[in-house]
Design a protein around this motif. Sequence first.
Motif, PDB file in Angstrom:
ATOM      1  N   LYS A  86       0.829  -1.206   0.000  1.00 39.44           N
ATOM      2  CA  LYS A  86       0.000   0.000   0.000  1.00 39.44           C
ATOM      3  C   LYS A  86       0.867   1.262   0.000  1.00 39.44           C
ATOM      4  CE  LYS A  86      -3.546   2.310   2.725  1.00 39.44           C
ATOM      5  NZ  LYS A  86      -4.291   2.307   3.984  1.00 39.44           N
ATOM      6  N   ILE A  87       1.906   1.263   0.823  1.00 38.43           N
ATOM      7  CA  ILE A  87       2.808   2.424   0.860  1.00 38.43           C
ATOM      8  C   ILE A  87       3.537   2.574  -0.472  1.00 38.43           C
ATOM      9  CG2 ILE A  87       4.915   3.331   1.933  1.00 38.43           C
ATOM     10  CD1 ILE A  87       3.943   2.147   4.575  1.00 38.43           C
ATOM     11  N   ALA A  88       3.955   1.450  -1.057  1.00 38.51           N
ATOM     12  CA  ALA A  88       4.672   1.499  -2.329  1.00 38.51           C
ATOM     13  C   ALA A  88       3.788   2.064  -3.434  1.00 38.51           C
ATOM     14  CB  ALA A  88       5.167   0.113  -2.710  1.00 38.51           C
ATOM     15  N   THR A  89       2.543   1.696  -3.453  1.00 38.02           N
ATOM     16  CA  THR A  89       1.665   2.187  -4.528  1.00 38.02           C
ATOM     17  C   THR A  89       1.205   3.621  -4.283  1.00 38.02           C
ATOM     18  OG1 THR A  89      -0.222   1.168  -3.420  1.00 38.02           O
ATOM     19  CG2 THR A  89       0.832  -0.090  -5.179  1.00 38.02           C
ATOM     20  N   GLU A  90       0.919   3.981  -3.037  1.00 36.39           N
ATOM     21  CA  GLU A  90       0.387   5.317  -2.766  1.00 36.39           C
ATOM     22  C   GLU A  90       1.481   6.384  -2.693  1.00 36.39           C
ATOM     23  OE1 GLU A  90      -1.949   5.040   0.773  1.00 36.39           O
ATOM     24  OE2 GLU A  90      -3.500   3.837  -0.181  1.00 36.39           O
ATOM     25  N   LYS A  91       2.495   6.145  -1.909  1.00 35.02           N
ATOM     26  CA  LYS A  91       3.499   7.185  -1.692  1.00 35.02           C
ATOM     27  C   LYS A  91       4.580   7.184  -2.765  1.00 35.02           C
ATOM     28  CE  LYS A  91       3.028   7.668   3.295  1.00 35.02           C
ATOM     29  NZ  LYS A  91       3.692   7.608   4.588  1.00 35.02           N
ATOM     30  N   LEU A  92       5.013   6.013  -3.178  1.00 35.58           N
ATOM     31  CA  LEU A  92       6.117   5.936  -4.135  1.00 35.58           C
ATOM     32  C   LEU A  92       5.644   5.769  -5.572  1.00 35.58           C
ATOM     33  CD1 LEU A  92       8.445   3.593  -2.052  1.00 35.58           C
ATOM     34  CD2 LEU A  92       8.517   6.088  -2.211  1.00 35.58           C
ATOM     35  N   LYS A  93       4.324   5.668  -5.760  1.00 35.39           N
ATOM     36  CA  LYS A  93       3.728   5.537  -7.095  1.00 35.39           C
ATOM     37  C   LYS A  93       4.298   4.339  -7.857  1.00 35.39           C
ATOM     38  CE  LYS A  93       1.605   9.483  -6.523  1.00 35.39           C
ATOM     39  NZ  LYS A  93       0.537   9.441  -5.586  1.00 35.39           N
ATOM     40  N   MET A  94       4.532   3.272  -7.174  1.00 30.73           N
ATOM     41  CA  MET A  94       5.038   2.059  -7.810  1.00 30.73           C
ATOM     42  C   MET A  94       3.848   1.215  -8.259  1.00 30.73           C
ATOM     43  SD  MET A  94       8.061   1.056  -5.163  1.00 30.73           S
ATOM     44  CE  MET A  94       9.074   0.070  -6.203  1.00 30.73           C
ATOM     45  N   LYS A  95       4.083   0.362  -9.243  1.00 33.06           N
ATOM     46  CA  LYS A  95       3.026  -0.525  -9.703  1.00 33.06           C
ATOM     47  C   LYS A  95       3.630  -1.839 -10.150  1.00 33.06           C
ATOM     48  CE  LYS A  95       3.159   1.541 -14.229  1.00 33.06           C
ATOM     49  NZ  LYS A  95       2.439   2.175 -15.300  1.00 33.06           N
ATOM     50  N   ASN A  96       2.803  -2.856 -10.198  1.00 33.27           N
ATOM     51  CA  ASN A  96       3.241  -4.173 -10.653  1.00 33.27           C
ATOM     52  C   ASN A  96       3.380  -4.147 -12.167  1.00 33.27           C
ATOM     53  OD1 ASN A  96       3.320  -5.379  -8.130  1.00 33.27           O
ATOM     54  ND2 ASN A  96       1.141  -5.909  -8.201  1.00 33.27           N
ATOM     55  N   LEU A  97       4.398  -4.794 -12.650  1.00 35.29           N
ATOM     56  CA  LEU A  97       4.615  -4.861 -14.092  1.00 35.29           C
ATOM     57  C   LEU A  97       3.982  -6.127 -14.653  1.00 35.29           C
ATOM     58  CD1 LEU A  97       8.366  -3.793 -14.327  1.00 35.29           C
ATOM     59  CD2 LEU A  97       6.346  -2.418 -14.781  1.00 35.29           C
ATOM     60  N   ASP A  98       3.571  -5.996 -15.907  1.00 37.00           N
ATOM     61  CA  ASP A  98       3.089  -7.194 -16.579  1.00 37.00           C
ATOM     62  C   ASP A  98       4.248  -7.800 -17.364  1.00 37.00           C
ATOM     63  OD1 ASP A  98       3.322  -5.208 -18.395  1.00 37.00           O
ATOM     64  OD2 ASP A  98       1.444  -5.625 -19.437  1.00 37.00           O
ATOM     65  N   LYS A  99       4.038  -8.967 -17.925  1.00 35.62           N
ATOM     66  CA  LYS A  99       5.115  -9.692 -18.600  1.00 35.62           C
ATOM     67  C   LYS A  99       5.641  -8.934 -19.824  1.00 35.62           C
ATOM     68  CE  LYS A  99       5.016 -14.076 -16.845  1.00 35.62           C
ATOM     69  NZ  LYS A  99       6.155 -14.832 -16.508  1.00 35.62           N
ATOM     70  N   ASN A 100       4.818  -8.184 -20.487  1.00 33.29           N
ATOM     71  CA  ASN A 100       5.233  -7.482 -21.703  1.00 33.29           C
ATOM     72  C   ASN A 100       6.168  -6.307 -21.400  1.00 33.29           C
ATOM     73  OD1 ASN A 100       3.688  -9.235 -23.185  1.00 33.29           O
ATOM     74  ND2 ASN A 100       1.878  -7.924 -23.118  1.00 33.29           N
ATOM     75  N   SER A 101       6.034  -5.711 -20.229  1.00 37.53           N
ATOM     76  CA  SER A 101       6.868  -4.547 -19.937  1.00 37.53           C
ATOM     77  C   SER A 101       8.118  -4.904 -19.135  1.00 37.53           C
ATOM     78  CB  SER A 101       6.056  -3.495 -19.195  1.00 37.53           C
ATOM     79  OG  SER A 101       5.470  -4.045 -18.055  1.00 37.53           O
ATOM     80  N   GLU A 102       8.352  -6.169 -18.905  1.00 36.70           N
ATOM     81  CA  GLU A 102       9.564  -6.585 -18.192  1.00 36.70           C
ATOM     82  C   GLU A 102      10.732  -6.603 -19.147  1.00 36.70           C
ATOM     83  OE1 GLU A 102       9.353 -10.340 -16.205  1.00 36.70           O
ATOM     84  OE2 GLU A 102       7.635  -9.745 -15.007  1.00 36.70           O
ATOM     85  N   VAL A 103      11.882  -6.157 -18.655  1.00 37.43           N
ATOM     86  CA  VAL A 103      13.109  -6.207 -19.439  1.00 37.43           C
ATOM     87  C   VAL A 103      14.121  -7.001 -18.625  1.00 37.43           C
ATOM     88  CG1 VAL A 103      14.990  -4.856 -20.441  1.00 37.43           C
ATOM     89  CG2 VAL A 103      12.647  -3.964 -20.461  1.00 37.43           C
ATOM     90  N   ILE A 104      14.685  -8.029 -19.238  1.00 37.55           N
ATOM     91  CA  ILE A 104      15.659  -8.859 -18.549  1.00 37.55           C
ATOM     92  C   ILE A 104      17.013  -8.565 -19.155  1.00 37.55           C
ATOM     93  CG2 ILE A 104      16.381 -11.211 -18.030  1.00 37.55           C
ATOM     94  CD1 ILE A 104      13.435 -12.020 -18.238  1.00 37.55           C
ATOM     95  N   ILE A 105      17.942  -8.242 -18.289  1.00 36.88           N
ATOM     96  CA  ILE A 105      19.306  -7.920 -18.725  1.00 36.88           C
ATOM     97  C   ILE A 105      20.206  -9.074 -18.311  1.00 36.88           C
ATOM     98  CG2 ILE A 105      21.219  -6.308 -18.464  1.00 36.88           C
ATOM     99  CD1 ILE A 105      19.135  -4.186 -17.755  1.00 36.88           C
ATOM    100  N   THR A 106      20.993  -9.519 -19.277  1.00 35.37           N
ATOM    101  CA  THR A 106      21.947 -10.604 -18.960  1.00 35.37           C
ATOM    102  C   THR A 106      23.345 -10.052 -19.139  1.00 35.37           C
ATOM    103  OG1 THR A 106      21.879 -11.401 -21.229  1.00 35.37           O
ATOM    104  CG2 THR A 106      20.379 -12.421 -19.664  1.00 35.37           C
ATOM    105  N   VAL A 107      24.230 -10.572 -18.357  1.00 35.16           N
ATOM    106  CA  VAL A 107      25.627 -10.119 -18.420  1.00 35.16           C
ATOM    107  C   VAL A 107      26.457 -11.307 -18.883  1.00 35.16           C
ATOM    108  CG1 VAL A 107      27.552  -9.220 -17.069  1.00 35.16           C
ATOM    109  CG2 VAL A 107      25.214  -8.511 -16.557  1.00 35.16           C
ATOM    110  N   ASP A 108      27.272 -11.053 -19.884  1.00 37.29           N
ATOM    111  CA  ASP A 108      28.144 -12.107 -20.389  1.00 37.29           C
ATOM    112  C   ASP A 108      29.464 -12.003 -19.620  1.00 37.29           C
ATOM    113  OD1 ASP A 108      29.170 -14.152 -21.847  1.00 37.29           O
ATOM    114  OD2 ASP A 108      29.620 -12.940 -23.615  1.00 37.29           O
ATOM    115  N   GLU A 109      29.731 -12.979 -18.800  1.00 42.00           N
ATOM    116  CA  GLU A 109      30.928 -12.951 -17.956  1.00 42.00           C
ATOM    117  C   GLU A 109      32.124 -13.567 -18.638  1.00 42.00           C
ATOM    118  OE1 GLU A 109      30.249 -14.434 -14.050  1.00 42.00           O
ATOM    119  OE2 GLU A 109      28.376 -13.338 -13.814  1.00 42.00           O
ATOM    120  N   SER A 110      31.972 -14.024 -19.865  1.00 34.84           N
ATOM    121  CA  SER A 110      33.104 -14.692 -20.539  1.00 34.84           C
ATOM    122  C   SER A 110      34.112 -13.677 -21.065  1.00 34.84           C
ATOM    123  CB  SER A 110      32.588 -15.573 -21.676  1.00 34.84           C
ATOM    124  OG  SER A 110      31.945 -14.750 -22.661  1.00 34.84           O
ATOM    125  N   LYS A 111      33.765 -12.432 -21.198  1.00 34.48           N
ATOM    126  CA  LYS A 111      34.680 -11.427 -21.750  1.00 34.48           C
ATOM    127  C   LYS A 111      35.544 -10.836 -20.682  1.00 34.48           C
ATOM    128  CE  LYS A 111      31.908 -10.131 -25.632  1.00 34.48           C
ATOM    129  NZ  LYS A 111      31.320  -9.087 -26.354  1.00 34.48           N
TER     130      LYS A 111
END
Length: 111
Positions: A86-111
């Motif tokens: 409740k505090i996250a949504t009201e005061k910090l204006k945060m919201k749950n993301l849906d699957k389409n708006s998620e961005v996954i970042i991967t790091v290639d550790e081989s370099k």
Amino acid sequence: MAKSQETNRLWPFYSLVAAFSRRFGLIVIGGLVVYSAILVTKQTHQYRVATSELNKLQDEQTALDLNWQKLRLEQSALAEHSRIEKIATEKLKMKNLDKNSEVIITVDESK
């Protein structure tokens, strides 16, 4: 017979020592009784002081235990997921993301 004469000759001394011992013995015994009474009184006082201190410490422990229980209840109330959400949504204006708006970042550790 020599021993008997020596004892008879020292009889007044023994009599004096016996009389002195009786009087001195009564004085010593009386002194020991008074000393014992003083020690008993002192020990009783120390016991009462220690008992009073113990009662104070037990009361303080009870108060601290009650305070600890209140703090744990408050902590559990503040840490509830619904309250945090409740505090996250009201005061910090945060919201749950849906699957389409998620961005996954991967790091290639081989370099």
